[in-house]
Design an enzyme around this catalytic site. Sequence first.
Site, PDB file in Angstrom:
ATOM      1  N   ASP A 126       0.708  -1.108  -0.138  1.00 25.91           N
ATOM      2  CA  ASP A 126      -0.121   0.041   0.042  1.00 25.91           C
ATOM      3  C   ASP A 126       0.960   1.415  -0.099  1.00 25.91           C
ATOM      4  OD1 ASP A 126      -2.589   1.185   0.582  1.00 25.91           O
ATOM      5  OD2 ASP A 126      -1.897   1.987   2.226  1.00 25.91           O
ATOM      6  N   GLU A 169       1.729  -0.295  -4.831  1.00 23.41           N
ATOM      7  CA  GLU A 169       0.883   1.006  -5.058  1.00 23.41           C
ATOM      8  C   GLU A 169       1.876   2.232  -5.245  1.00 23.41           C
ATOM      9  OE1 GLU A 169      -3.337   2.778  -3.920  1.00 23.41           O
ATOM     10  OE2 GLU A 169      -1.965   2.176  -2.389  1.00 23.41           O
TER      11      GLU A 169
END
Length: 529
Positions: free
Chosen positions: A204, A267
């Site tokens: 993330d 990401e």
Amino acid sequence: MDVAAQRPWWERGVVYQIYPRSFQDSDGDGVGDIRGIESRLDYIASLGVDAIWLSPIFPSPMSDFGYDISDYCGIEPMFGSLADFDRLLVATHARGLKLLLDFVPNHSSDRHPWFVESRSDRNNPKRDWYIWRDARTEGGPPNNWISDFGGSAWTWDEAREQYYLRAFLPQQPDLNWRNPEVKAAMLDVLRFWLDRGVDGFRIDVLWHIIKAEGLPDNPVNPAWQPGQNERDRVLQLHSTDQPEAHAISAEMRALADRYGERVLIGEIFLPNERLARWHGTPESPQVHLPFNFALIENAWHAATLAQLIDDYEASLPEWGWPNWVLGSHDAQRVAARLGEAQARVAMMLLLTLRGTPTLYQGDELGIGAVEIPPHRVQDPRELRQPGIGLGRDPCRTPMAWDHSANGGFSSGQPWLPLHADWPTRNVADQQLRPDSMLSLTKRLLAMRRETAALSVGDYRSLPCEGSLLAFERWAGESSVLVALNLGEEPVRLPSSARTGRRLMSTLPEDGASMLLLRGNEGVVVQLSP
């Protein structure tokens, strides 16, 4: 398929993203869970994908629905137990599938024991595990950084009489990755799950993890206007994508590589030339797949897409492998953005481009726009900046499995409403219709698996005009052409397609032509040697 078999699974394969809260509920509380996922593994395997990626399932107060983690090495009781996860992992592997977890290294929950200690006083051993600063001399936050969810990126803490940095919600304090103890603890988290047998991680907001020394103000964005995301009032020059983050990415990769054929997916929202750096170098590789969101972020226009595909391909280092994303738990549904007819064309594009595709749950059904009544809004992003199109609830609504109550998702009240047409747009219904979006997706996935030119072959764009987007893929002696009509009027097929053998169309074959591509049609053609 010998050519494809020689490549790592994450190059030739397809990743299927599961948002656990909305996939399948097994206990009637209206929230999906691990046992629910396990009960649907046969469906996932039948799609023809190669791996599942689970959005966070770790203990969390759920301020940001799992992206505020209070224990990196446990399972949120709402989702099940560690024993449930271990059983899911075994069952996933038994079906020939891989399992990826969501690793959230930039921030924890404010209820994580590390932060509880860090905020307790300035002399605690974990005092600098997070990013603390005094107020400015004149008062107020230490700099002008803005949270991705709006407002200052700093929160005042009465106990320490200091501000702490949080790129997202006040309940999500940023970890201090410049502290070697933090880095060691987070690498231990990766080891914990790798030792259990997981096949990799989606990482993330990886480009956020290091901030510029001295935390200087970010430049003001002169293009920002009211009604846009408040985050964009400044340019995130000093709060993201710092050079030191690449060394950390390389350490994560080195750790994963010690466990064999594992994959790290980062990401990262950056322009091509900066995104490409996250591949690392042959001597010091970084993440295997820096997520490429170009198909989500750009206009659905043939010339635009052709250029962005070529630009992305040209930006990749020789050792890099491409990847493509069309939907996610953070993005508007493909069918809501493009309409159902073009969603079929988009699915063909996603599954025929060179690189690893990520398919988001529900997109294989063509789920479109979902109306969320004001009293049922859950997303903190929408609650903090309402009415400007930032809400993520519409792309997180539950899967519809059949015609039973709540689409077979739950025997209780679902945490979010289903799409309005779920009685006909569900798995059971679409499995029976050969012209359904689900049937098309399965056929595309099967063709991709059986055709080395599509799974691992080379890519070459073709000159096109108007609404036509076309390219060739080839491996060895096998060559295919993909032609996509992004408009509603017929267009002429490239001349090379007219003597080939049509393998598949997004539309029924009745009325098909070897000369023309119908409106909203995509085709794959086997080219003559």
